[in-house]
Design a protein around this motif. Structure first.
Motif, short mmCIF file in Angstrom:
data_model
loop_
_atom_site.label_atom_id
_atom_site.label_comp_id
_atom_site.label_asym_id
_atom_site.label_seq_id
_atom_site.Cartn_x
_atom_site.Cartn_y
_atom_site.Cartn_z
N ALA A 167 0.73 -1.24 0.04
CA ALA A 167 0.10 -0.01 0.23
C ALA A 167 1.00 1.28 0.12
CB ALA A 167 -0.84 -0.14 1.18
N GLU A 168 0.28 2.39 -0.56
CA GLU A 168 1.16 3.47 -0.90
C GLU A 168 1.56 3.99 0.86
OE1 GLU A 168 -0.18 7.49 -2.76
OE2 GLU A 168 -0.73 5.69 -4.05
N GLY A 169 0.60 3.98 1.65
CA GLY A 169 0.57 4.31 3.00
C GLY A 169 1.88 3.76 3.50
N PHE A 170 2.07 2.64 3.33
CA PHE A 170 3.54 1.83 3.88
C PHE A 170 4.70 2.34 3.18
CE2 PHE A 170 6.72 -1.46 3.61
CZ PHE A 170 6.69 -1.93 5.03
N LEU A 177 16.64 6.14 10.01
CA LEU A 177 17.08 4.99 10.52
C LEU A 177 18.12 5.40 11.79
CD1 LEU A 177 17.24 2.08 8.30
CD2 LEU A 177 16.18 1.83 10.21
N GLU A 178 18.91 6.59 11.13
CA GLU A 178 19.91 6.85 12.13
C GLU A 178 19.54 7.55 13.55
OE1 GLU A 178 19.25 8.24 9.23
OE2 GLU A 178 18.73 10.08 9.38
N GLU A 179 18.14 7.79 13.63
CA GLU A 179 17.40 8.25 14.99
C GLU A 179 16.65 7.12 15.46
OE1 GLU A 179 14.78 11.37 13.62
OE2 GLU A 179 16.48 12.46 12.54
N HIS A 180 16.88 6.05 15.27
CA HIS A 180 16.16 4.90 15.84
C HIS A 180 17.11 3.74 16.26
CE1 HIS A 180 11.87 6.08 15.01
NE2 HIS A 180 12.56 6.61 13.91
N THR A 181 16.57 3.00 17.20
CA THR A 181 17.17 1.79 17.62
C THR A 181 16.28 0.75 16.66
OG1 THR A 181 15.51 1.22 19.26
CG2 THR A 181 17.51 2.31 19.98
N ARG A 182 16.91 -0.55 16.76
CA ARG A 182 15.97 -1.60 15.86
C ARG A 182 14.57 -1.60 16.52
NH1 ARG A 182 15.76 -6.67 15.89
NH2 ARG A 182 16.00 -7.50 13.71
N GLN A 183 14.39 -1.64 17.65
CA GLN A 183 12.97 -1.96 18.32
C GLN A 183 12.21 -0.59 17.73
OE1 GLN A 183 11.47 -4.01 18.92
NE2 GLN A 183 13.43 -5.55 18.93
N SER A 184 12.67 0.60 18.10
CA SER A 184 11.97 1.75 17.70
C SER A 184 11.57 2.01 16.36
CB SER A 184 12.77 3.14 18.34
OG SER A 184 13.77 3.43 17.70
N ALA A 185 12.62 1.50 15.54
CA ALA A 185 12.26 1.60 13.87
C ALA A 185 11.08 0.54 13.62
CB ALA A 185 13.65 1.04 13.19
N ILE A 186 11.15 -0.66 14.20
CA ILE A 186 10.25 -1.67 14.07
C ILE A 186 8.63 -0.90 14.37
CG2 ILE A 186 9.01 -4.04 14.49
CD1 ILE A 186 12.17 -4.90 14.72
N ALA A 187 8.82 -0.32 15.63
CA ALA A 187 7.51 0.24 16.05
C ALA A 187 7.14 1.35 15.26
CB ALA A 187 7.75 0.86 17.57
N PHE A 188 8.19 1.98 14.58
CA PHE A 188 7.68 3.11 13.61
C PHE A 188 7.07 2.51 12.44
CE2 PHE A 188 8.33 6.12 10.20
CZ PHE A 188 8.24 7.45 10.66
N LEU A 189 7.55 1.47 12.03
CA LEU A 189 6.77 0.89 10.66
C LEU A 189 5.21 0.32 11.17
CD1 LEU A 189 9.59 -1.41 9.23
CD2 LEU A 189 8.62 0.65 8.40
N ASP A 190 5.36 0.13 12.27
CA ASP A 190 3.91 -0.42 12.80
C ASP A 190 2.83 0.87 12.91
OD1 ASP A 190 3.55 -2.76 13.38
OD2 ASP A 190 4.56 -2.95 15.37
N ASN A 191 3.38 2.23 12.70
CA ASN A 191 2.57 3.48 12.55
C ASN A 191 1.62 3.11 11.46
OD1 ASN A 191 3.71 4.66 14.61
ND2 ASN A 191 5.11 5.93 13.33
N TYR A 192 2.17 2.40 10.30
CA TYR A 192 1.43 2.13 9.33
C TYR A 192 0.85 0.62 9.82
CZ TYR A 192 -1.02 1.24 5.18
OH TYR A 192 -2.01 1.22 4.10
N SER A 193 -0.42 0.71 10.14
CA SER A 193 -0.89 -0.75 10.78
C SER A 193 -0.76 -1.89 10.04
CB SER A 193 -2.55 -0.66 10.67
OG SER A 193 -2.91 -1.74 11.12
N ARG A 194 -0.08 -2.98 10.69
CA ARG A 194 0.27 -4.36 10.15
C ARG A 194 -0.90 -5.24 10.26
NH1 ARG A 194 4.99 -7.48 13.24
NH2 ARG A 194 5.48 -5.81 14.74
N THR A 195 -1.82 -4.65 10.91
CA THR A 195 -3.10 -5.90 11.05
C THR A 195 -3.91 -5.44 10.03
OG1 THR A 195 -4.29 -3.93 12.42
CG2 THR A 195 -2.99 -5.44 13.75
#
Ligand code: SF4
Length: 499
Positions: free
Chosen positions: A159-162, A171-189
């Motif tokens: 989807a375009e939103g993703f 990425l330089e502003e994120h840890t691995r976990q916070s980057a994954i959480a950021f991706l979750d902003n675009y719902s994975r459900t």
């Protein structure tokens, strides 16, 4: 400039450069954005290049200027894994996005991760490891199996939103976990299935002689399927049919003609497209060398067959799936003997002398007579004038999401017995039968029904770098899965549940 330290690495780089040198781009794609993503097709280059998803993801992920998505594929001999789009290697990327469409490719994902030092269990990954995104067709019917491997599993169509969200990820502003959480902003459900494919249909980004379809421009003309055959994941999980309007097809084909006359139409069933005769006419008028992904026997258009025959297509392919009406009904294929006969005759009228037929065996409720009827269909083909007949057969794999979910495959010894019988019957007809590997079919059955224990054992085999051991393990696990499933007796009713 990266220092190349061994002959092996030089060879690997040369292979990539040779492949890249033979590609001819039909789309303008810039992949230099700062958010770098490695798009990985976990199969060989020729298979990757024949996948419209691979082309489409590469194109769409690079639309936002901030994303730089580069292509990779699986080569079991590779050590560095060079990009097809720059001198980078895969370890230069912090996001690895796998596009997985076949069960056996999931095994390649595991081997690739292990070879590159990425733990197979997401919980064991640390800051030094890439973020593993997994998407593709498998996400629509075996998402839970993908979640054993991926840090983030994307379900459904891109989807375009993703992509927009990905473009905002610094990425330089994120840890691995916070980057994954950021991706979750675009719902994975929930799965992402578009209502129309007008704005997101897929087509080739590049042509290459090294594709399974050499130098052929592929165009998706429909997505999903309205038929819902009992065994088919497409009919049950990819949504109903959505067709690309004729005007868009004509526009895409006209542009493609600036590069090639070889065109492949892609759809679950190409002849379900309401304007397929107009497309065939366009192909004839413009002398296109047309091919199609698959045809449904009960709605064949003589016009389309003529367009196919006027190009380089020498063989006409259809899938009756069942030899007998009983098996076709069990498979929910809804093809009558008359439908099949009409399809065969239309093929002959269009000038085809070769035909390829697909069948499924080991269908719950099938008996020896049903197998015998496969050879009767072949014999009928010969009677109406086909000079070369080839037959491809695979056992039914009860996949999640289909009406056979929860049923079991027969033990390997029984599958082999059925294969022997079919081989003998088809030999008598003088036909060469091409059987899908039983070992791989059973492995697909296990992978598509993965659970915690199976994944743990499989990961262990991969860590030992033993492909044969992995297959042996999967085959053993099929007994465990089947032992817990329902019996199916000849009259088509459940008899008992073992566990
Ligand atoms: S087998 Fe073909 S017609 Fe049936 S559901 Fe699958 S794609 Fe559709």
């Amino acid at each position: 400039m990266r220092r190349i330290s061994s002959n092996r690495t030089w060879k690997e780089l040369k292979t990539i450069n040779d492949l890249r040198g033979r590609e001819h781009f039909v789309k303008d794609i810039s992949c230099h954005g700062p958010s770098r993503v490695a798009l990985i097709f976990p199969n060989t280059y020729d298979v990757a290049s024949a996948s419209l998803s691979y082309h489409d993801l590469f194109y769409r992920m690079n639309i936002p200027e901030d994303v730089g998505c580069e292509r990779f594929f699986y080569d079991e001999t590779a050590r560095s894994h060079f990009s097809l789009d720059s001198p980078s290697v895969i370890s230069d990327f912090r996001i690895w996005a796998f596009s997985v469409h076949f069960e056996m490719d999931l095994l390649n994902v595991l081997f690739m991760l292990h070879d590159l030092g990425v733990p197979l269990n997401p919980r064991e990954r640390s800051e030094k490891h890439p973020i593993i995104i997994i998407g593709g067709s498998l996400s629509l019917f075996m998402k839970s199996a993908l979640e054993y491997v991926g840090d983030y599993v994307y379900e459904g169509e891109l989807a375009e939103g993703f992509v927009e969200n990905l473009a905002k990820l610094k990425l330089e502003e994120h840890t691995r976990q916070s980057a994954i959480a950021f991706l979750d902003n675009y719902s994975r459900t929930g799965s992402h299935l578009s209502e129309s494919i007008l704005s997101n249909h897929a087509e080739s980004s590049y042509l290459t002689p090294n594709s399974v379809f050499p130098n052929r421009f592929l165009l998706e003309i429909s997505r999903g399927c309205r038929h819902r055959c009992a065994f088919c994941v497409m009919g049950h999980t990819f949504g109903g049919s959505r067709h690309l309007p004729y005007s868009s097809i004509e526009e895409s084909l006209s542009q493609a003609m600036n590069h090639t006359k070889k065109v492949g139409l892609v759809a679950a069933e190409v002849n379900d497209h309401p304007d397929i005769d107009k497309v065939a006419q366009f192909a004839l008028e413009n002398e296109l060398d047309l091919s199609v992904s698959s045809l449904r026997a009960d709605s064949l258009s003589g016009h389309l067959l003529k367009a196919l025959r006027s190009g380089s297509q020498k063989q006409f392919t259809i899938a009756p799936e069942g030899g007998s009406q009983k098996v076709r009904n069990l498979l929910g294929k809804a093809l009558s003997s008359k439908d099949i006969e009409i399809a065969f005759r239309l093929g002959r009228d269009a000038g085809f002398e070769r035909i390829k037929l697909y069948f499924i065996y080991d269908v719950p409720g099938e008996d020896g007579n049903d197998l015998q009827e496969i050879s009767s269909i072949v014999s009928f083909c010969r009677d109406i004038g086909y000079s070369r007949i080839s037959v491809s057969l695979n056992p039914l794999i009860p996949k999640p999401g289909t009406l056979f979910e929860g049923y079991k495959m027969s033990p390997i010894s029984e599958l082999k017995e059925k294969r022997r019988l079919l081989m003998a019957l088809l030999n008598m007809e003088g036909v060469k039968a091409d059987f899908e590997s039983i070992r791989e079919s059973v492995s697909q059955y296990v992978i598509s029904n993965m659970n915690d224990d199976i994944y743990e054992g499989l990961a262990e085999c991969v860590q030992n770098r033993e492909k044969k051991e992995a297959f042996r393990y999967l085959i053993n696990q099929s007994l465990t899965i089947s032992g817990k499933r329902k019996e199916w007796v000849r009259n088509g009713k459940e008899e008992h549940t073992c566990c």
